[in-house]
Write a protein that holds these residues in place. Structure first.
Motif, PDB file in Angstrom:
ATOM      1  N   ALA A   1      35.298  22.416 -14.739  1.00 11.92           N
ATOM      2  CA  ALA A   1      34.814  22.164 -16.106  1.00 11.92           C
ATOM      3  C   ALA A   1      34.908  20.675 -16.426  1.00 11.92           C
ATOM      4  O   ALA A   1      33.968  20.084 -16.972  1.00 11.92           O
ATOM      5  N   GLY A   2      36.032  20.051 -16.065  1.00 10.41           N
ATOM      6  CA  GLY A   2      36.216  18.620 -16.313  1.00 10.41           C
ATOM      7  C   GLY A   2      35.178  17.792 -15.581  1.00 10.41           C
ATOM      8  O   GLY A   2      34.597  16.857 -16.139  1.00 10.41           O
ATOM      9  N   ALA A   3      34.915  18.167 -14.336  1.00 11.52           N
ATOM     10  CA  ALA A   3      33.925  17.419 -13.544  1.00 11.52           C
ATOM     11  C   ALA A   3      32.539  17.561 -14.149  1.00 11.52           C
ATOM     12  O   ALA A   3      31.759  16.602 -14.189  1.00 11.52           O
ATOM     13  N   ARG A   4      32.242  18.756 -14.654  1.00 10.06           N
ATOM     14  CA  ARG A   4      30.921  18.962 -15.274  1.00 10.06           C
ATOM     15  C   ARG A   4      30.759  18.108 -16.525  1.00 10.06           C
ATOM     16  O   ARG A   4      29.691  17.577 -16.799  1.00 10.06           O
ATOM     17  N   MET A   5      31.861  17.976 -17.291  1.00 10.33           N
ATOM     18  CA  MET A   5      31.787  17.175 -18.514  1.00 10.33           C
ATOM     19  C   MET A   5      31.508  15.709 -18.173  1.00 10.33           C
ATOM     20  O   MET A   5      30.955  14.976 -18.976  1.00 10.33           O
ATOM     21  N   ALA A   6      31.969  15.304 -16.992  1.00  4.20           N
ATOM     22  CA  ALA A   6      31.817  13.888 -16.615  1.00  4.20           C
ATOM     23  C   ALA A   6      30.579  13.648 -15.759  1.00  4.20           C
ATOM     24  O   ALA A   6      30.409  12.570 -15.213  1.00  4.20           O
ATOM     25  N   THR A   7      29.721  14.652 -15.650  1.00  2.07           N
ATOM     26  CA  THR A   7      28.548  14.511 -14.776  1.00  2.07           C
ATOM     27  C   THR A   7      27.276  14.515 -15.612  1.00  2.07           C
ATOM     28  O   THR A   7      27.128  15.352 -16.496  1.00  2.07           O
TER      29      THR A   7
ATOM     30  N   ILE B   1      42.260   4.581 -14.118  1.00  2.00           N
ATOM     31  CA  ILE B   1      41.537   5.772 -13.635  1.00  2.00           C
ATOM     32  C   ILE B   1      40.904   6.497 -14.826  1.00  2.00           C
ATOM     33  O   ILE B   1      39.742   6.881 -14.801  1.00  2.00           O
ATOM     34  N   PHE B   2      41.698   6.637 -15.882  1.00  2.00           N
ATOM     35  CA  PHE B   2      41.202   7.350 -17.069  1.00  2.00           C
ATOM     36  C   PHE B   2      40.024   6.595 -17.695  1.00  2.00           C
ATOM     37  O   PHE B   2      39.047   7.209 -18.133  1.00  2.00           O
ATOM     38  N   SER B   3      40.124   5.251 -17.706  1.00  2.00           N
ATOM     39  CA  SER B   3      39.035   4.447 -18.288  1.00  2.00           C
ATOM     40  C   SER B   3      37.763   4.604 -17.464  1.00  2.00           C
ATOM     41  O   SER B   3      36.669   4.759 -18.021  1.00  2.00           O
ATOM     42  N   ILE B   4      37.919   4.573 -16.143  1.00  2.00           N
ATOM     43  CA  ILE B   4      36.745   4.737 -15.273  1.00  2.00           C
ATOM     44  C   ILE B   4      36.095   6.103 -15.535  1.00  2.00           C
ATOM     45  O   ILE B   4      34.882   6.230 -15.646  1.00  2.00           O
ATOM     46  N   LEU B   5      36.965   7.095 -15.677  1.00  2.00           N
ATOM     47  CA  LEU B   5      36.469   8.444 -15.948  1.00  2.00           C
ATOM     48  C   LEU B   5      35.743   8.502 -17.296  1.00  2.00           C
ATOM     49  O   LEU B   5      34.672   9.109 -17.418  1.00  2.00           O
ATOM     50  N   LEU B   6      36.324   7.838 -18.294  1.00  2.00           N
ATOM     51  CA  LEU B   6      35.701   7.819 -19.626  1.00  2.00           C
ATOM     52  C   LEU B   6      34.368   7.078 -19.582  1.00  2.00           C
ATOM     53  O   LEU B   6      33.398   7.506 -20.216  1.00  2.00           O
ATOM     54  N   ILE B   7      34.327   5.979 -18.827  1.00  2.00           N
ATOM     55  CA  ILE B   7      33.070   5.231 -18.704  1.00  2.00           C
ATOM     56  C   ILE B   7      32.021   6.112 -18.028  1.00  2.00           C
ATOM     57  O   ILE B   7      30.863   6.154 -18.423  1.00  2.00           O
ATOM     58  N   ARG B   8      32.469   6.857 -17.036  1.00  2.00           N
ATOM     59  CA  ARG B   8      31.563   7.771 -16.326  1.00  2.00           C
ATOM     60  C   ARG B   8      31.035   8.841 -17.288  1.00  2.00           C
ATOM     61  O   ARG B   8      29.847   9.155 -17.295  1.00  2.00           O
ATOM     62  N   VAL B   9      31.942   9.377 -18.111  1.00  2.00           N
ATOM     63  CA  VAL B   9      31.518  10.391 -19.085  1.00  2.00           C
ATOM     64  C   VAL B   9      30.550   9.757 -20.090  1.00  2.00           C
ATOM     65  O   VAL B   9      29.529  10.356 -20.445  1.00  2.00           O
ATOM     66  N   GLY B  10      30.881   8.529 -20.520  1.00  4.24           N
ATOM     67  CA  GLY B  10      30.002   7.829 -21.451  1.00  4.24           C
ATOM     68  C   GLY B  10      28.621   7.652 -20.854  1.00  4.24           C
ATOM     69  O   GLY B  10      27.610   7.934 -21.495  1.00  4.24           O
ATOM     70  N   LEU B  11      28.590   7.237 -19.593  1.00  2.00           N
ATOM     71  CA  LEU B  11      27.309   7.052 -18.901  1.00  2.00           C
ATOM     72  C   LEU B  11      26.557   8.376 -18.792  1.00  2.00           C
ATOM     73  O   LEU B  11      25.340   8.415 -18.943  1.00  2.00           O
ATOM     74  N   ALA B  12      27.332   9.435 -18.531  1.00  2.00           N
ATOM     75  CA  ALA B  12      26.719  10.751 -18.352  1.00  2.00           C
ATOM     76  C   ALA B  12      26.064  11.226 -19.644  1.00  2.00           C
ATOM     77  O   ALA B  12      25.034  11.889 -19.610  1.00  2.00           O
ATOM     78  N   HIS B  13      26.660  10.884 -20.761  1.00  2.00           N
ATOM     79  CA  HIS B  13      26.156  11.447 -22.016  1.00  2.00           C
ATOM     80  C   HIS B  13      25.435  10.444 -22.898  1.00  2.00           C
ATOM     81  O   HIS B  13      24.893  10.813 -23.927  1.00  2.00           O
ATOM     82  N   PHE B  14      25.430   9.167 -22.491  1.00  2.00           N
ATOM     83  CA  PHE B  14      24.649   8.195 -23.250  1.00  2.00           C
ATOM     84  C   PHE B  14      23.219   8.270 -22.727  1.00  2.00           C
ATOM     85  O   PHE B  14      22.759   7.450 -21.951  1.00  2.00           O
ATOM     86  N   GLN B  15      22.547   9.319 -23.143  1.00  2.00           N
ATOM     87  CA  GLN B  15      21.177   9.538 -22.676  1.00  2.00           C
ATOM     88  C   GLN B  15      20.263   9.599 -23.883  1.00  2.00           C
ATOM     89  O   GLN B  15      20.670  10.036 -24.948  1.00  2.00           O
ATOM     90  N   ARG B  16      19.025   9.222 -23.652  1.00  2.00           N
ATOM     91  CA  ARG B  16      18.049   9.282 -24.738  1.00  2.00           C
ATOM     92  C   ARG B  16      18.020  10.676 -25.358  1.00  2.00           C
ATOM     93  O   ARG B  16      18.012  10.838 -26.567  1.00  2.00           O
ATOM     94  N   GLU B  17      17.975  11.669 -24.487  1.00  2.00           N
ATOM     95  CA  GLU B  17      17.884  13.058 -24.928  1.00  2.00           C
ATOM     96  C   GLU B  17      19.041  13.387 -25.880  1.00  2.00           C
ATOM     97  O   GLU B  17      18.842  13.971 -26.938  1.00  2.00           O
ATOM     98  N   GLU B  18      20.237  13.008 -25.473  1.00  2.00           N
ATOM     99  CA  GLU B  18      21.441  13.331 -26.247  1.00  2.00           C
ATOM    100  C   GLU B  18      21.464  12.522 -27.551  1.00  2.00           C
ATOM    101  O   GLU B  18      21.887  12.995 -28.586  1.00  2.00           O
ATOM    102  N   LEU B  19      21.006  11.262 -27.474  1.00  2.00           N
ATOM    103  CA  LEU B  19      21.082  10.381 -28.644  1.00  2.00           C
ATOM    104  C   LEU B  19      20.077  10.760 -29.718  1.00  2.00           C
ATOM    105  O   LEU B  19      20.377  10.679 -30.907  1.00  2.00           O
TER     106      LEU B  19
END
Lengths: 310, 471
Positions: free
Chosen positions: B415-421, B219-237
């Motif tokens: 707050a946690g959900a926002r970080m992962a979105t 579950i934690f890995s899925i959440l981390l992958i989701r967070v990674g996907l959420a923040h692996f953006q051109r804008e952020e990079l």
């Protein structure tokens, strides 16, 4: 092909690009000039849909940079400031990799690779590891990568930096060919001689704002005043004082030469020359004094700085 | 689908090829895959001989799967290095920008890199475990049963994905491999503790617990992958050029989110607070459901951990009378200490939530309500009027305290959900600051005043009601 209106980009508390307008048609080259940190790279990144504009809109190759980002990216070729090659690959592998990302067929990739590597004089090093390439070769290969999918719009950041004169000429010729084949090109450079050679339009950007924009000749006239002509004579002037038509004034007077600033050369230059001939002077040459883009650029920057200080 | 996955495969195959050309990655993997298992085989046979000599065969039995876990874990630890190199290394060398200029979607690039960072170390891990097991067979040492083998393989796999997903989150916040390595201690230290914990459980032989660990880590890995996907953006990079903390900007963002342009305190309470609560309504619902679940779980736990209260001789009314002497009406000290205790528990919830995308932030509420559920059932099982007791002892202040705790918990979950979105208009840092401002707003504006009121009720009124009820 490139159209931007009120385009801005804010990073935290820094306004990197401040409400700029651009309009570049097919077969035209716009050169973006400006000091380091002026906002050129950010502008290019917004036009390639890599960064999202804070305000304003832009269309590149007919696509909206926000709503149709992947279409925009498929339609542009970008040469970035850092060429970013993979040192452990060779040129063919590298171009095959990028070609696959643009969904090109294997045959097309192979044909384009051979053609472009030959054009840019890299065919001899096609199987060499990119880590062994010289700086200029890397730059050329990065340009080949940008052109691989034959995009209608090219955004090139310093395309000839680190190149020897011969390679730089090859690249300039390639840009001219692209222009002739109706590609739209936005070029960022600090090489003002190159800019002057290639540009249809110049935009000078400083602190995120475009401070001057227009054709090179208009820009020079606007920033440096009317064109200056010099007349050289075989003998001394002996107190000759020409009848100056309206819009002409003498800038300097030498023993055997005169320099004029002329507002409307086409009308007044023939009058001036006939006055000189009638006065018995023998004209050796009558030519326009070269005024470089560098002078115009420095003038623009200095005026803007003064305006801000004021 | 095939078209969408094609670029993913192009990215991952290039990266895998690149890894196999880098001796700094190949040598450790070969060593850990082919040489280390033999060392572990040798260790296993020596240890078995030693413990069997003293009749401690059980230690030997537990040692074999433990060493299998270690053999499997070492190669996947390389995945962290590969992931940091793949994500932030590309950013540092400037080779990420040409990739970002292609028609690739952010998720395609992310997935391609995730696969290429995870799969080679995982394959070498499986190979290492196979070599180790083969060695055991050759040495006539009994191999663990298939269920245990599957458990270790699952645990290894999920840990690899967790580390890589964590590395991506770290990479998004760093602009250089050096800074990413510094940040990676946020992955290495928890994983080190996790391995130690797993080792203890493995020696204890409670393999069911390890399956729960696998579920939790998945579950934690899925959440981390989701967070990674959420923040692996051109804008952020590409929007982040330096790693400098900008306190002035952070404070301005915090204040703007906290006040939301309220003209005065009345406007803040009338407009801003209801709007904030409305935004977190889903998190409130989740907290309420979890709270109800906690009460049910608490009462269920009585069947597992029964408690028999002493019959007769209850001096409950006397005790209540004593309590009233300790907590006299209009004395603030006991109320203050209760208030501070509750606020402290909710602060712990924030801390736990900060490291788990809000999930562990539910713990304080969960534990409190589970205890209430447990107490209720214990009283009922002992033939006491549990409804009356709970009404008398908990309800008067609980009616204020529990909603306040639910709101505070919901703020952490939100707050946690926002970080992962994914948010295209906000950077990770901005989302973090705004989430913190929302939590602070709810705490200062609603929860802390409610808790203060509840504490006053608990010290001044609840004992009075209880005395009246039990007279």
């Amino acid at each position: 092909m490139i159209f931007a209106e009120n385009l801005s980009k804010q990073f935290d508390d820094i306004l990197a690009v401040d409400h700029i307008h651009l309009n570049v048609g097919a077969g035209k080259v716009l050169v973006l000039l400006g000091p380091n940190g002026a906002g050129k790279t950010t502008t290019v990144r917004m036009l390639t849909s890599v960064l999202r504009p804070t305000t304003g809109t832009a269309r590149v190759a007919g696509y909206d940079v926000v709503r149709e980002a992947s279409h925009v990216r498929a339609s542009v070729g970008v040469l970035t400031e850092h060429h970013g090659l993979y040192g452990r690959m060779n040129a063919r592998e590298y171009l095959r990799f990028y070609g696959s990302l643009y969904n090109l067929s294997d045959k097309l990739i192979a044909d384009r690779t051979s053609e472009l590597l030959t054009t840019f004089g890299l065919a001899f090093a096609a199987s060499k590891r990119l880590g062994e390439y010289s700086k200029g070769m890397r730059q050329k290969l990065a340009l080949v990568r940008a052109m691989l999918h034959d995009p209608p719009v090219l955004l090139l950041d310093e395309p000839t930096s680190a190149m020897d004169p011969e390679s730089a000429k090859t690249v300039r010729d390639a840009i001219k060919n692209l222009k002739a084949s109706h590609r739209t090109i936005l070029l960022c450079t600090h090489n003002l001689a190159e800019a002057e050679q290639l540009a249809d339009q110049i935009a000078i950007i400083r602190l995120g704002k475009i401070i001057y924009q227009g054709e090179t000749t208009r820009l020079k006239r606007e920033l440096l005043g009317s064109p200056v002509y010099e007349a050289r004579f075989s003998g001394n002037l002996n107190g000759y004082s020409p009848n100056l038509p309206d819009g002409v004034k003498i800038l300097t007077r030498g023993e055997k030469s005169l320099q004029f600033m002329v507002e409307d050369p086409e009308t007044t230059n023939p009058l001036l020359m006939s006055d000189m001939v009638n006065a018995g002077l023998q004209i050796v040459s009558f030519h326009e004094m070269t005024r470089s883009l560098e002078q115009a650029y420095l003038e623009a920057i200095s005026r803007d700085r003064e305006e801000i200080h004021a | 689908m095939h078209n969408a996955l094609h670029p993913v495969l192009v990215i991952s195959s290039r990266e895998v090829r690149d890894q196999f050309r880098d001796w700094r990655i190949i040598f450790p993997i070969i060593g850990l895959t082919l040489l280390f298992p033999f060392l572990m085989n040798f260790t296993a046979s020596q240890m078995l001989g030693f413990v069997n000599k003293y009749g401690a065969t059980i230690i030997g039995e537990r040692l074999i799967p433990f060493l299998l876990m270690i053999v499997g874990f070492f190669p996947i630890s390389v995945s962290l290095v590969i992931a940091l190199e793949s994500f932030v290394g590309e950013k540092e060398r400037g080779s990420i920008e040409p990739l970002l200029n292609t028609p690739l979607e952010d998720w395609q690039l992310y997935l391609g890199k995730l696969i290429s960072s995870t799969v080679p170390p995982l394959l070498s891990s499986y190979l290492g475990m196979s070599v180790y097991l083969t060695g055991l067979v050759i040495s006539h040492i009994p191999i663990p049963d298939p269920q245990l083998l599957i458990l270790v393989v699952c645990m290894t796999t999920v840990q690899a994905f967790m580390m890589v997903a964590g590395a991506v989150v770290v990479s998004c916040q760093a602009t250089s491999v050096r800074s990413a390595n510094l940040l990676s201690s946020f992955i290495i230290l928890p994983v080190a503790f996790l391995i130690q914990g797993e080792s203890v459980v493995m020696f204890w032989g409670n393999y069911a617990t390890l399956w729960w660990v696998v579920v939790g880590l998945s579950i934690f890995s899925i959440l981390l992958i989701r967070v990674g996907l959420a923040h692996f953006q051109r804008e952020e990079l590409l929007g982040r050029e330096i790693d400098v903390l900008n306190f002035r900007w952070g404070w301005r963002v915090f204040c703007s989110q906290f006040t939301e342009n309220a003209t005065d305190l009345a406007d803040w309470y009338r407009r801003v607070i209801p709007a904030t609560i409305s935004r977190m309504r889903l998190a409130v619902l989740v907290s309420v459901i979890i709270g109800i679940g906690a009460v049910i779980t608490g009462s269920y736990l009585v069947s597992m951990f029964p408690l028999v209260l002493p019959k007769g001789g209850s001096n409950f009314p006397e005790n209540l009378q004593k309590l009233m002497e300790y907590w006299p009406i209009f004395s603030f000290a006991p109320a203050l200490s209760i208030w501070w205790q509750n606020v402290r528990a909710l602060l712990v919830g924030l801390l736990l939530g900060a490291f788990s995308f809000g999930i562990l932030g539910l713990l304080p509420l969960y534990i409190t309500l589970a205890i209430i559920g447990y107490l209720y059932q214990v009283l009922l099982n002992n033939g006491l009027p549990s409804a009356l007791l709970i009404t008398g002892l908990v309800l008067p202040h609980g009616i204020i305290e529990i909603p306040a705790a639910i709101l505070a918990t919901a703020a952490v979950v939100y707050a946690g959900a926002r970080m992962a979105t994914p948010t295209v208009t906000e950077t990770f840092g901005e989302t973090w600051v705004r989430s913190l401002a929302d939590w602070t707003k709810i705490m200062i504006g609603v929860v802390m005043p409610l808790l203060a009121l509840a504490a006053l009720v608990e010290t001044w009124i609840t004992p009075q009601i209880a005395v009246q009820l039990f007279r």
